[in-house]
Design a protein around this motif. Structure first.
Motif, short mmCIF file in Angstrom:
data_model
loop_
_atom_site.label_atom_id
_atom_site.label_comp_id
_atom_site.label_asym_id
_atom_site.label_seq_id
_atom_site.Cartn_x
_atom_site.Cartn_y
_atom_site.Cartn_z
N MET A 1 32.97 55.48 50.80
CA MET A 1 34.11 55.26 49.89
C MET A 1 33.57 55.03 48.48
SD MET A 1 36.20 52.90 52.62
CE MET A 1 37.67 52.57 51.66
N LYS A 2 33.93 55.89 47.54
CA LYS A 2 33.29 55.94 46.22
C LYS A 2 34.15 55.41 45.08
CE LYS A 2 30.11 58.27 48.47
NZ LYS A 2 28.91 57.58 48.95
N LYS A 3 35.34 54.97 45.35
CA LYS A 3 36.17 54.52 44.23
C LYS A 3 37.24 53.56 44.74
CE LYS A 3 39.15 58.61 44.59
NZ LYS A 3 39.68 59.79 43.89
N LEU A 4 37.73 52.76 43.79
CA LEU A 4 38.85 51.86 44.05
C LEU A 4 40.07 52.40 43.33
CD1 LEU A 4 36.38 49.97 44.70
CD2 LEU A 4 37.83 48.08 43.95
N THR A 5 41.22 52.16 43.90
CA THR A 5 42.47 52.51 43.23
C THR A 5 42.80 51.44 42.19
OG1 THR A 5 43.84 51.30 44.81
CG2 THR A 5 43.28 53.60 45.36
N GLY A 6 43.79 51.74 41.35
CA GLY A 6 44.22 50.75 40.37
C GLY A 6 44.69 49.47 41.02
N ALA A 7 45.43 49.60 42.12
CA ALA A 7 45.91 48.40 42.82
C ALA A 7 44.76 47.59 43.38
CB ALA A 7 46.87 48.82 43.94
N GLN A 8 43.74 48.28 43.89
CA GLN A 8 42.59 47.56 44.43
C GLN A 8 41.82 46.84 43.33
OE1 GLN A 8 40.92 51.01 46.42
NE2 GLN A 8 41.31 50.10 48.44
N PHE A 9 41.74 47.44 42.15
CA PHE A 9 41.09 46.76 41.04
C PHE A 9 41.87 45.51 40.63
CE2 PHE A 9 38.37 50.51 40.04
CZ PHE A 9 37.18 49.83 39.85
N ARG A 10 43.18 45.59 40.66
CA ARG A 10 43.98 44.41 40.32
C ARG A 10 43.75 43.29 41.32
NH1 ARG A 10 46.99 48.32 37.72
NH2 ARG A 10 48.10 47.58 35.85
N THR A 11 43.70 43.66 42.60
CA THR A 11 43.43 42.67 43.64
C THR A 11 42.05 42.05 43.45
OG1 THR A 11 44.85 43.84 45.21
CG2 THR A 11 43.23 42.31 46.12
N MET A 12 41.09 42.90 43.13
CA MET A 12 39.73 42.42 42.92
C MET A 12 39.68 41.50 41.70
SD MET A 12 36.34 44.76 42.30
CE MET A 12 34.70 44.05 42.19
N LEU B 1 38.50 37.58 41.93
CA LEU B 1 37.34 37.12 41.18
C LEU B 1 37.72 36.26 39.99
CD1 LEU B 1 35.23 40.41 41.20
CD2 LEU B 1 34.97 38.43 42.69
N GLU B 2 39.01 36.15 39.73
CA GLU B 2 39.54 35.33 38.63
C GLU B 2 38.95 35.76 37.29
OE1 GLU B 2 38.76 31.30 39.76
OE2 GLU B 2 40.35 31.25 41.27
N LEU B 3 38.95 37.05 37.04
CA LEU B 3 38.42 37.58 35.79
C LEU B 3 39.53 37.67 34.74
CD1 LEU B 3 36.16 40.44 37.19
CD2 LEU B 3 35.43 38.24 36.27
N PRO B 4 39.21 37.34 33.50
CA PRO B 4 40.23 37.35 32.44
C PRO B 4 40.47 38.75 31.87
CG PRO B 4 38.15 36.58 31.55
CD PRO B 4 37.93 36.79 33.02
N ILE B 5 40.85 39.66 32.73
CA ILE B 5 41.14 41.03 32.31
C ILE B 5 42.66 41.21 32.33
CG2 ILE B 5 40.77 43.48 32.81
CD1 ILE B 5 38.22 42.70 34.28
N PRO B 6 43.29 41.50 31.20
CA PRO B 6 44.75 41.60 31.17
C PRO B 6 45.25 42.84 31.91
CG PRO B 6 43.83 42.26 29.08
CD PRO B 6 42.68 41.72 29.87
N ASP B 7 46.50 42.76 32.37
CA ASP B 7 47.11 43.90 33.05
C ASP B 7 47.12 45.13 32.16
OD1 ASP B 7 47.57 42.61 35.43
OD2 ASP B 7 49.59 41.96 34.88
N SER B 8 47.31 44.94 30.86
CA SER B 8 47.38 46.07 29.94
C SER B 8 46.10 46.89 29.96
CB SER B 8 47.66 45.58 28.52
OG SER B 8 46.64 44.68 28.10
N ALA B 9 44.95 46.24 30.22
CA ALA B 9 43.68 46.96 30.25
C ALA B 9 43.54 47.79 31.52
CB ALA B 9 42.53 45.97 30.16
N LEU B 10 44.39 47.49 32.51
CA LEU B 10 44.29 48.22 33.78
C LEU B 10 45.36 49.29 33.90
CD1 LEU B 10 43.59 45.21 36.17
CD2 LEU B 10 41.95 46.72 35.04
N ASP B 11 46.16 49.47 32.86
CA ASP B 11 47.21 50.48 32.91
C ASP B 11 46.71 51.88 32.61
OD1 ASP B 11 49.07 48.58 33.57
OD2 ASP B 11 49.69 48.21 31.49
#
Length: 890
Positions: A420-431, A435-445
């Protein structure tokens, strides 16, 4: 124990050791029976283990090979954690994120990459980088890190965090064609400032790590470099341990007490396609293997959440259940709900059901899906600290993890997660949330997931840099600070250049004599490292035993049987020769450690690895690629070479093709010298190229023969031809004006067949033949290919082989003790009509003359081949070929 067995044991009938007190023996056995009946077999086993442990070394009993399926170091015995766990957790989280982002971004181009391996091992690496792995700043060598190839995205992510890699470089992961991308795995040749050891050819990493630790001791014992502060860390996968090379040298490490070595085996219980041991337990199996080989074993399996549950196991039911559940079932537990766990794990026994009833659903999920020791820095730190403090034996840490940890339910513990070589957008949000990373939702759109860096002045980056500074600099890192070596004086080569007079010596012996003289040189003699896989006497090297000594960390603790002889078997703690026993793989691992000491330790060493040529490149070609990747330098000697020269050895012992295998390795400079003076010229040039001011990252492969011959003196002006691969050795003597002409090209011992064929052609057939020595078919081809490439760029370059043979009359006939494909390498650049003869096919046992007649390479067969080449051109009558064949009985 059955009643019908116990009396026999008690009476000593199955034991060669007499029982001086059978009554006492029966009392001990009866006590064991009583405990078993009253408190159960687990209590009896517990008492036996404690008794054996308490007996210690004083009693002289062998150690147990397997312990319970729990942590070796209990929580109560863990040392205080010296770092800031919160900030280290954030650093690890950033590395997890950026590693996954890099591979996912690359997948848009179809490049792939591996995510799950680093996800499971992140804390195994981060704990080491923060608290253990020593860097290379200063005069020391630092630690040597053999990092798992499939975990490379995580190492790149850390280099991004510490400022050594940019976002643009991460985006060139697996894009190397333009010369500025990041290699897929640890490839020093591709990224020589970062990677030190190539490890992705699985199995070679653990083997190399053992011999690296051993070579570190060799360097120290010989007084060349103080390596006492260097530690070798090898990070491996549990599936990788199935490779035979992974465990091939465990006994060596145990026998020599290499406490400067630690294996960290990531036991996520998965290999590439599924469970490592579906119906068994890989941790227990590995523990037994390593303990039997004399290693210190630390099992770090369960997280702190298991402590309170294990404390409830008063009758051993839980321990028994953990031991009996196969690995594939544990993988299933990591993906199922609490009801399933209650039924299938705790439902197996009344005692277990009692324990399970006390646990909430959330606690059950935590135990089986979250609480692995390999994901808890305190557990990892305790294991590492115990490893580096242990003395007298190497240590293996068996750390249990979940493959794909923190990547979400779609990845964790899934059989397919290696592919498995990639994560989906939803999986990145879950990750991100996990991990409690301060990455805003807007950066994941956006369509492309972003990299994220907390900033140069962030607490995370400052902490990381402070920790690395305290440990001696950034890691991993490769530095080359070694200075060029002074080249030996010309007098060292004179003995071979002047020839042997009337004495017959083989080129194998000529090489050994040369190296023996070079080892006496004041400036560089001690830097030679002879590596032999137990056939030094075959190659005439026993003369080196008393003077150089065979390396042994214990010296010589016995009186050698041949002590009264001149060339006795002398072992010494500062011995120079590495006589490795019957292990080509181990010998080449040793050679690699020596061949890269110029970078690893800043001390250039000159190894020569001499072996039975059939068992070099053929058996260990993969290691030679790793050697090239690691930028190794030194001399590789295929002795007793050729398919017909090693008489009587048969099919598997006759090497007619190693030069073909060597030709595929771009770093291997290959030669098949015919005479002692060619050996001298090649070795001199090899020392200049590998150890001079403009040192190159190549190694030399020479094939030498065990056929004694008179060695001629070196003709004038042949040095260039020797090194380029071709020169005219013998011109036809005053041919008649109308004589047919041809050119005979030969390498190695075949030069003698060619000169005899030259005589027969002249005396019996009136044909004039020039004889050419071709010390390197491969180097001729490589130079010709470079010329072809240059012509495509508009340059006017003619290959050396074409220029050397330009105007030479008649056809060309090439011969060697190798299969025809070896000399055929140069055929496209020879303008004359081309014919080759060789030793194609399997080897066979017979005399040299009979074997050469069988393959059609003896002088008479060569004469017939030459006449046939002339007949095809119309230079002689076709009937002459038939007449010659009949005369010679062909």
């Amino acid at each position: 124990m059955p009643d019908d067995v116990r009396p026999a044991l008690a009476g000593g009938q199955l034991d060669q050791i007499p029982d001086r007190d059978p009554e006492e023996t029966r009392e001990w056995l009866a006590s064991l029976d009583a405990v078993t009946k009253a408190a159960g077999p687990h209590r009896a086993a517990y008492l036996m283990r404690r008794t054996l442990e308490g007996a210690g070394a004083g009693v002289g009993l062998p150690s147990l090979l397997e312990t319970e399926y729990i942590n070796t170091i209990p929580t109560s015995a863990e040392p205080a954690y010296p770092g800031d766990e919160a900030i280290e957790a954030r650093i690890t989280a950033w590395n997890r994120w950026n590693a996954a982002a890099m591979v996912t971004r690359g997948s848009r181009l179809g490049l792939g990459g591996h995510i799950a391996t680093f996800a499971s091992a992140a804390w195994l690496y981060e704990t080491g980088f923060q608290h253990f792995f020593k860097g290379k700043d200063g005069a020391g060598s630092g630690d040597q890190l053999y990092l798992q190839g499939h975990a490379s995205p995580g190492i790149y992510a850390r280099a991004f965090l510490d400022g050594r890699l940019s976002q643009e470089q991460l985006d060139r992961f697996r894009q190397e064609a333009n010369g500025d991308g990041l290699p897929s795995y640890p490839h020093p040749r591709r990224l020589p400032w970062l990677w030190e050891f190539p490890t992705v050819s699985m199995g070679l990493g653990p083997l190399s790590a053992i011999y690296q630790a051993r070579f570190n001791r060799y360097m120290e014992h010989r007084g060349i470099k103080d390596t006492s502060d260097s530690h070798v860390w090898a990070f491996l996968g549990d599936g990788e341990m199935d490779e035979p090379e992974s465990t091939a040298a465990l006994a060596l490490a145990g026998r020599e007490g290499l406490d400067n070595l630690t294996f960290v085996i990531n036991c996520n219980l998965q290999r590439l396609d599924g469970p490592v041991r579906p119906n068994f337990k890989i941790v227990q199996e590995l523990e037994s293997q390593f303990r039997a080989a004399g290693w210190n074993v630390i099992k770090s399996l369960w997280g702190a959440a298991w402590d309170e549950v294990l404390a409830q196991d008063v009758d051993g039911a839980l321990i028994k259940r953990l031991r009996e559940v196969p690995d594939a079932q544990f993988q299933t537990y990591a993906t199922r709900d609490a009801a399933y766990l209650r039924e299938h794990f705790f439902g197996a026994d009344a005692s277990l059901r009692t324990i399970g009833a006390r646990l909430t659903d959330a606690k059950l999920i935590e135990l089986f899906q979250q609480s692995r020791a390999g994901h808890e820095p305190r557990k990892v730190y305790a294991a590492y600290r115990a490893a580096v403090e242990h003395k007298g034996a190497p240590t293996v840490i068996l750390a249990q993890t979940v493959k794909g940890w923190t990547l979400g339910a779609g990845f964790e513990s899934r059989n397919a997660n290696h592919q498995m070589k990639k994560l989906t957008g939803a999986q990145f949000r879950t990750m991100r949330d996990l991990l409690e990373l301060p990455i805003p939702d807007s950066a994941l759109d956006a369509d492309v997931v972003p990299y994220w860096h907390p900033g140069e002045n962030s607490p995370e980056v400052q902490y990381l840099r402070e920790r690395r500074a305290a440990l001696g600099g950034l890691a991993p890192a490769r530095k080359v600070v070694a200075k060029p070596l002074p080249l030996p004086p010309e007098k060292a080569y004179k003995a071979l250049e002047k020839g042997s007079g009337t004495q017959e010596i083989a080129t194998t012996m000529a090489f050994v004599r040369l190296v023996k003289d070079l080892m006496r040189e004041k400036e560089t003699g001690r830097r030679w490292v002879p590596v032999v896989p137990d056939e030094a006497r075959t190659f005439g090297m026993e003369s080196l035993f008393p003077s150089a000594g065979l390396y042994s960390p214990k010296g010589q603790t016995y009186d050698p049987v041949d002590r009264d002889q001149l060339l006795y078997y002398k072992e010494a703690k500062d011995g120079q020769i590495l006589n490795e026993g019957i292990t080509e793989a181990g010998s080449l691992a040793d050679f690699t450690a020596a061949a890269t000491a110029y970078a690893t330790h800043g001390e250039p060493m000159i190894p020569f690895y001499i072996f039975y040529s059939m068992f070099g490149f053929q058996r260990t070609a993969d290691q030679f690629w790793a050697l090239a990747d690691q930028l190794g330098r030194g001399f590789v000697i295929g002795a007793t070479a050729g398919r017909t020269t090693m008489t009587g050895e048969g099919l598997q012992h006759a090497d007619g093709h190693s030069h073909l295998i060597a030709s595929t390795n771009p770093a291997a400079i290959s030669y098949d010298p015919a005479f002692a003076y060619e050996v001298a010229v090649i070795v001199r040039e090899g020392l200049r190229r590998m150890y001079g001011p403009d040192a190159e990252d190549v190694f030399y492969y020479l094939t030498v023969y065990n056929e004694p011959k008179v060695q001629p003196a070196m003709p004038e002006g042949v040095e260039e031809g020797i090194l380029k691969g071709l020169y005219r050795y013998s011109r036809a003597q005053a041919p008649a004006a109308d004589a047919a002409r041809l050119q005979l090209l030969a390498s190695g011992t075949a030069i003698h067949w060619a000169t005899e064929a030259q005589r027969l052609l002249a005396e019996e057939w009136g044909v004039a033949a020039d004889v050419w020595s071709a010390p390197s078919w491969t180097e001729l081809r490589r130079e010709a290919l470079e010329c072809d490439a240059a012509r495509l760029r508009g340059e006017d370059r003619v290959p050396y082989v074409t220029r050397a043979l330009e105007g030479a009359p008649g056809p060309v006939v090439a011969v060697s003790d190798w299969m025809r494909a070896v000399p055929d390498q140069i055929a496209p650049w020879v303008e004359q009509d081309w014919t080759s003869v060789g030793t194609d096919g399997f080897g066979l046992s017979d005399t040299r003359d009979a074997a050469r007649r069988h393959f059609g390479v003896d002088p008479q067969s060569l004469v017939v081949a030459a006449l046939a080449a002339l007949a095809r051109r119309g230079d002689i009558k076709p009937e002459t070929v038939k007449e010659a064949a009949q005369r010679y009985g062909l």
